[in-house]
Design an enzyme around this catalytic site. Sequence first.
Site, PDB file in Angstrom:
ATOM      1  NE  ARG A 257       8.588  -0.191   9.104  1.00 32.89           N
ATOM      2  CZ  ARG A 257       7.980   0.997   9.152  1.00 32.89           C
ATOM      3  NH1 ARG A 257       6.681   1.102   9.129  1.00 32.89           N
ATOM      4  NH2 ARG A 257       8.707   2.110   9.221  1.00 32.89           N
ATOM      5  CG  HIS A 261       5.259   0.645   4.985  1.00 40.53           C
ATOM      6  ND1 HIS A 261       4.527  -0.275   5.691  1.00 40.53           N
ATOM      7  CD2 HIS A 261       4.651   0.766   3.781  1.00 40.53           C
ATOM      8  CE1 HIS A 261       3.503  -0.678   4.951  1.00 40.53           C
ATOM      9  NE2 HIS A 261       3.565  -0.059   3.794  1.00 40.53           N
ATOM     10  CE1 TYR A 270       7.536   5.789  10.344  1.00 41.55           C
ATOM     11  CE2 TYR A 270       7.745   6.897   8.233  1.00 41.55           C
ATOM     12  CZ  TYR A 270       7.693   5.735   8.970  1.00 41.55           C
ATOM     13  OH  TYR A 270       7.821   4.521   8.353  1.00 41.55           O
TER      14      TYR A 270
HETATM   15  C1  LIG Z   1      -7.514  -1.039   2.532  1.00 37.41           C
HETATM   16  C2  LIG Z   1      -6.171  -0.383   2.445  1.00 37.41           C
HETATM   17  N1  LIG Z   1      -5.996   0.855   2.967  1.00 37.41           N
HETATM   18  C3  LIG Z   1      -4.773   1.432   2.913  1.00 37.41           C
HETATM   19  C4  LIG Z   1      -3.717   0.802   2.307  1.00 37.41           C
HETATM   20  C5  LIG Z   1      -2.352   1.462   2.267  1.00 37.41           C
HETATM   21  N2  LIG Z   1      -1.458   0.776   3.190  1.00 37.41           N
HETATM   22  C6  LIG Z   1      -0.543  -0.125   2.772  1.00 37.41           C
HETATM   23  S1  LIG Z   1       0.342  -0.777   4.016  1.00 37.41           S
HETATM   24  C7  LIG Z   1      -0.490   0.156   5.177  1.00 37.41           C
HETATM   25  C8  LIG Z   1      -0.146   0.057   6.639  1.00 37.41           C
HETATM   26  C9  LIG Z   1      -0.359  -1.313   7.193  1.00 37.41           C
HETATM   27  O1  LIG Z   1       0.171  -1.391   8.500  1.00 37.41           O
HETATM   28  P1  LIG Z   1       0.139  -2.718   9.334  1.00 37.41           P
HETATM   29  O2  LIG Z   1      -1.199  -3.343   9.228  1.00 37.41           O
HETATM   30  O3  LIG Z   1       0.630  -2.400  10.688  1.00 37.41           O
HETATM   31  O4  LIG Z   1       1.153  -3.695   8.573  1.00 37.41           O
HETATM   32  P2  LIG Z   1       2.739  -3.540   8.375  1.00 37.41           P
HETATM   33  O5  LIG Z   1       2.921  -2.870   7.032  1.00 37.41           O
HETATM   34  O6  LIG Z   1       3.280  -2.754   9.497  1.00 37.41           O
HETATM   35  O7  LIG Z   1       3.271  -4.924   8.324  1.00 37.41           O
HETATM   36  C10 LIG Z   1      -1.425   0.969   4.558  1.00 37.41           C
HETATM   37  C11 LIG Z   1      -2.295   1.911   5.270  1.00 37.41           C
HETATM   38  C12 LIG Z   1      -3.953  -0.491   1.761  1.00 37.41           C
HETATM   39  N3  LIG Z   1      -2.977  -1.183   1.168  1.00 37.41           N
HETATM   40  N4  LIG Z   1      -5.177  -1.068   1.852  1.00 37.41           N
END
Ligand SMILES: Cc1ncc(C[n+]2csc(CCOP(=O)(O)OP(=O)(O)O)c2C)c(N)n1
Length: 360
Positions: A257, A261, A270
């Site tokens: 990425r 985020h 971080y």
């Molecule tokens: C069930 C749930 N828990 C927490 C969140 C908050 N949240 C949004 S994005 C994220 C991280 C996701 O990381 P990843 O699966 O690696 O996907 P990326 O954003 O890196 O594409 C979190 C914890 C959420 N949207 N849904």
Amino acid sequence: MTIDASGSSPELVQLLTPEGERVEHPDYDIDLTPEEIRSLYRDLVLVRRIDLEAVALQRQGELGIWASLLGQEAAQIGSGRALTDADMAFPTYREHGVAWCRDVDPVKLLGLFRGVNHGGWDPKEHNFHLYTIVIGSQTLHAVGYAMGIQRDDASAATIVYFGDGATSQGDVNESFIWASVFNAPIVFFCQNNQWAISEPLEKQTRIPLYRRASGFGFPGIRVDGNDVFACLAVTRKALEAARTGQGPTLIEAFTYRMGAHTTTDDPTRYRVASELEAWKLKDPIERVKAYLFKNQQADQAFFDSVDAEADQLGADLRRRCLAMPDPEPLDIFDHVYREPHALIDRERAQFAAYLEGFEK
Ligand SMILES: Cc1ncc(C[n+]2csc(CCOP(=O)(O)OP(=O)(O)O)c2C)c(N)n1
Ligand SMILES: [Mg+2]
């Protein structure tokens, strides 16, 4: 095996090096015409431009938030272009490149992040489900859909996108089990971009993610997620396996990425800059450009024309984004339940009274 931060493990399927050299792979070869490669290059450049324009629009207050795909273009275009019209895709919130491959007008994505629609496209028309924010939940929807087409005897497959962080969710692990025991026609496409907001990969797993599949009883494969040829080849094969009754595959697209985020995040808090610099050398677009140049499959006029098209797309998108009408504030209450609902009626009335308090 420990996680190889460089991504250059022998188990990584790669067909195009970061320097633009073509490499062979015994199981995953692909024969692409120069025209097809130019077309992939165009896709990569255009989706990057859509993304850059969206980030700029957010910074100018025109979008509430945006989740950038920067760095993940090859994973999304490679896998997206492997799909047939009959296949069904379930995205997260970052799959703007897959949306592009499914012919979803990018302005509709902007509408969602501008808060003027709830997605705006018809999932059935595009075989592209609405964006899903609840991490991992779409994997269960996708397996259910895959089991449905299995019962319809359709010659189609389902693909579901999720991130490295999502692999820690119960939903994702449950979806693996269902897909495995029912031999569902599905491809699990994990874009391992190394981060789940501020949580690094090593907080999600002690083994490479693709190896998880073997514990569930189906194949897993790691592909260079910045290599559009390899992503296309690996996804094509996995989709074909799904369509022909061979059940699920987990693909781990090893990528990065490059941006924050979302636009609400500041990754300098971080992660170290050197990590970003190392990944810049593996840029998914530059390697295709280098390949086309070296092999004289495209000239400067071609690259200029793609850049000009990207400029035009960006300008057009910006104009159409700003022209999208704002919804009426009370409209949101109309989309909660199909039938009238006493609580919603009360909340609508309260909100209407609140709005009345403002000067017109
Ligand atoms: C069930 C749930 N828990 C927490 C969140 C908050 N949240 C949004 S994005 C994220 C991280 C996701 O990381 P990843 O699966 O690696 O996907 P990326 O954003 O890196 O594409 C979190 C914890 C959420 N949207 N849904
Ligand atoms: Mg991630």
